[in-house]
Motif scaffolding. Sequence first.
Motif, short mmCIF file in Angstrom:
data_model
loop_
_atom_site.label_atom_id
_atom_site.label_comp_id
_atom_site.label_asym_id
_atom_site.label_seq_id
_atom_site.Cartn_x
_atom_site.Cartn_y
_atom_site.Cartn_z
N ASP A 25 5.80 -7.06 9.39
CA ASP A 25 7.15 -6.90 9.95
C ASP A 25 8.00 -5.96 9.09
O ASP A 25 8.75 -5.13 9.60
N LYS A 26 7.87 -6.11 7.76
CA LYS A 26 8.63 -5.26 6.85
C LYS A 26 8.21 -3.80 6.99
O LYS A 26 9.05 -2.89 7.03
N LEU A 27 6.90 -3.57 7.10
CA LEU A 27 6.38 -2.22 7.26
C LEU A 27 6.89 -1.59 8.56
O LEU A 27 7.38 -0.45 8.57
N ASN A 28 6.80 -2.33 9.64
CA ASN A 28 7.22 -1.78 10.93
C ASN A 28 8.74 -1.61 11.02
O ASN A 28 9.23 -0.71 11.72
N TYR A 80 -4.50 5.67 3.70
CA TYR A 80 -3.78 5.48 2.44
C TYR A 80 -3.82 3.99 2.11
O TYR A 80 -3.76 3.14 3.00
N ILE A 81 -3.94 3.67 0.81
CA ILE A 81 -4.07 2.27 0.40
C ILE A 81 -3.10 1.97 -0.73
O ILE A 81 -2.83 2.81 -1.59
N SER A 82 -2.54 0.78 -0.70
CA SER A 82 -1.68 0.28 -1.78
C SER A 82 -2.25 -1.04 -2.26
O SER A 82 -2.47 -1.96 -1.47
N VAL A 83 -2.50 -1.12 -3.57
CA VAL A 83 -3.02 -2.34 -4.19
C VAL A 83 -1.96 -2.84 -5.17
O VAL A 83 -1.54 -2.11 -6.06
N GLN A 84 -1.52 -4.09 -4.99
CA GLN A 84 -0.44 -4.63 -5.82
C GLN A 84 -0.82 -6.00 -6.36
O GLN A 84 -1.50 -6.78 -5.70
N MET A 85 -0.36 -6.28 -7.57
CA MET A 85 -0.51 -7.59 -8.20
C MET A 85 0.88 -8.12 -8.49
O MET A 85 1.63 -7.53 -9.28
N VAL A 86 1.26 -9.22 -7.87
CA VAL A 86 2.62 -9.76 -8.01
C VAL A 86 2.54 -11.27 -8.20
O VAL A 86 1.52 -11.90 -7.93
N VAL A 87 3.64 -11.84 -8.66
CA VAL A 87 3.76 -13.30 -8.70
C VAL A 87 4.81 -13.78 -7.71
O VAL A 87 4.94 -14.97 -7.47
N THR A 118 8.60 -9.22 -4.05
CA THR A 118 8.56 -7.96 -4.79
C THR A 118 7.51 -6.99 -4.25
O THR A 118 7.33 -5.91 -4.80
N ILE A 119 6.81 -7.37 -3.18
CA ILE A 119 5.82 -6.47 -2.58
C ILE A 119 6.53 -5.24 -2.02
O ILE A 119 7.53 -5.35 -1.31
N LYS A 120 6.01 -4.07 -2.33
CA LYS A 120 6.66 -2.82 -1.95
C LYS A 120 5.92 -2.13 -0.81
O LYS A 120 4.69 -2.25 -0.69
N ILE A 121 6.67 -1.39 -0.01
CA ILE A 121 6.12 -0.54 1.04
C ILE A 121 6.19 0.90 0.56
O ILE A 121 7.27 1.47 0.45
N PRO A 122 5.05 1.52 0.22
CA PRO A 122 5.08 2.90 -0.30
C PRO A 122 5.63 3.88 0.74
O PRO A 122 5.41 3.72 1.95
N LYS A 123 6.31 4.89 0.27
CA LYS A 123 6.89 5.89 1.18
C LYS A 123 5.81 6.66 1.91
O LYS A 123 6.05 7.23 2.99
N GLU A 124 4.59 6.69 1.35
CA GLU A 124 3.49 7.41 2.01
C GLU A 124 3.10 6.76 3.34
O GLU A 124 2.44 7.39 4.17
N PHE A 125 3.49 5.50 3.54
CA PHE A 125 3.19 4.84 4.81
C PHE A 125 4.07 5.38 5.95
O PHE A 125 3.81 5.11 7.12
#
Length: 583
Positions: free
Chosen positions: A477-480, A534-541, A545-552
Motif C-alpha cells: 500500500d505504501k509503495l502504490n 530493481y531490488i531493495s534488501v533491508q534489515m530493520v527492527v 522504518t522500512i523505506k521505499i527507494p526512489k528507483e521504484f
Amino acid sequence: MRSLFIDLHCSIVNRALIWRVPMKKFLQFLLILLLAASLIWWDRARTPKVGDSTEAATDGGSALSLETEQPDMPPISEDRPLPGAVFEVELIEEPAKRYNAGQATEADKTYAAVLAQLGLSTAIYDNNLGHAARELAYQHSIMDGLVPAQVVDFLLRSAGAIDKSVTQAFMSTTGSGIEAIRKRLQTMLVGLNDSEIVRIGVGEVYVPGPRPKHFIAVLMSRRRLEISPTPRWVQMGARWQMTGVLPRGFEKPSALLLGPEGGLVPLDLTHDGRRFAVIVNEFQTPGEMHVSVSAEGPFGPQPLIQLPVQVGAMPPNSLTIHLPPDETHIQSNQAAETLAFKLLNLDRAHFELPILILDPELSSVARRHSMDMRDNNFFGHISLNSGGPGDRLANAEYRASTYAENVAMGGSLHGAEQGLLKSLGHRKNILNAAFTHVGIGVAGKRDNGRMQWFLTQMFSKPVAQIDENIETKTILDKLNDVRRRNNLTRMRLDDALTQIAVNGANRVAKGASDVAVELLDMAKRQGLTRRGAYISVQMVVDPQTIKIPKEFLNGQYKRVGVGVVQLPDHPQGLIGVVILVAG
C-alpha cells in the motif's frame, strides 16, 4: 595581604545576605549532596546491521546506505530546574581562559613543596586543582558543610580543571594551616598504589580576627586523561580544537557535541594510538557548547571528559542554581527506586517526550547489577559475574529491539539524575524517543553515616512480534501510494517475485546481508527480469522504518514481490525485508 583578608571577610558577609534559606535547612540539603560524579552509559541503541539497506539493479550496480539517527537534543540550559532553594555562587578569582593551563601562585608552590616532602612520586600537585580548591574553600567558609556537586563542577571548570570527579576534604583551624594540610594529605594518600597517579590541589582562605580562622579545601583526582591547554571560549565563526592522550587500556575514542541551540552531533575524532584530536569548526550561534570524549575501557564505554565552551562570550564568573530537596527520608532501596523513576520521567515530560513504562523484568536486571556493583566494589557496565548489559538481558531472556544502560553512583538521587542529564552520552539515552520501557535498580549502603546509592537505568524498546502478512500489505500500500502521488500506475503483487523475496527475507532475518545480486540472478534465471528489475534488501527492527527507494518510481516496473520475515527467537526481533520490482 591584610586588605585581602578584609575583602574576603566582607564578601562572606555579603554572600550570607543572598543565601535565601536558613542555615540549618541548607545543611540538611547539603549533607546529601556528595555525588561521586561517576556516571557511565552503555548505548547499544544501534547494532551494526540493523537499519542497513542494500539495493541493486539488473545492470549490476548497487549501493549501501546506513540510517544514521540524529537525535533532536535540547540544550542543557533548558533543563528542568531542581525544586530546591535558589543558591548563587560568585568567583573570588578571575575565571581561567584555558583548560589545563594553570600557573602556580606562591601558595601553590608552598603546597607543592609540602606534598613533595611526603615522598610519594605518584602524587602530583596540579595548579588548576589548586585554583579550584581556593574557590571551594571560600564556598566552604560560607556553607560550613558539603558543597553541592553542581557548584563543585562549576568551580573546577572555572579554574581550568578538566577532572570529571574529585575527592574533597575540608578543614578549618585557628592554628597553622600548613601543618593541618600536611596531616590531611598524609591521611588522604594512605594506601596509595605505587603505580596510581593522583593529582592534588590545595586552597586556603582566612577570616580575620583576634585568632584568624583558616578554611582549607583539598582536592584529589585520579584522572588519567591528558589534554593540551584548550580554550574555554571561542569567537563565533572561529575553530576550536582539543588534543590529548587516552589513558592506558582505553581504545576506540568517540566525541559528541551539544551546541548552544541543542542538537547532539557526533564529532570527527582523529586518533593515532592513544593520541586523539577533536576539532569544531565555525560556530555561528552564541551560547554554551558541550564537547565530550568517550572510549572503550576495561568496564565498557566510559565518558572520559566533558567540557563546556563559551561561544562568542568570555567564561562566566557567577552561577545561579536550584538545590536538590532533602532526601534524608529515603532510607530503603525500594523508596530510592520509586524516586529515581519519578525523576527520570519528570525530565522526559519536561521535554514533551512520552513517559517511560516501568518494566519489572528490566528493573530486576538493573537491580541485580546495582547490587553487584555495591557488593563487589566496582563501578561500570562490565561485571565479572554478569558480563555486559546485553549479556544480562540475554540471561534474563529479555528481547529488546534496542536498549541502553546508564549507571551512576552518589549520595543524592536528585543529583545523580541531574548529573546523568548533563552528561551527553547519558542525556542521549534519557531523552531518546525510541525507548518505551525502563528498568530502575538502586542499591544503597551507608558510608560515613550517609547513604551512598548505586543506580542503574536500563532502557529498552521490547520486541514486538509482527504479522508478516499485514506488514506485506502495508508495504504494498505504501509503495502504490507513493506511485499514485507521482502519477504512476499501481503495481500488482507477483507470486513468483514474492517467492524469491520471501526466500531472501528469511536469509536476511538470519543475518545475511549480501544477497541482493544473488536474488536478482535467481529472478533472471526464471525469466522474470526481461524488462528490467530493481531490488531493495533491508534489515530493520521497526517496520515503520522500512523505506521505499526512489528507483521504484519508474513507469517500466509493473510487478512487485514482497518478503517480510521475523524469526521468533532473535534477541532483537530483527526483521528481514526484500522488495523486488520488475517490468
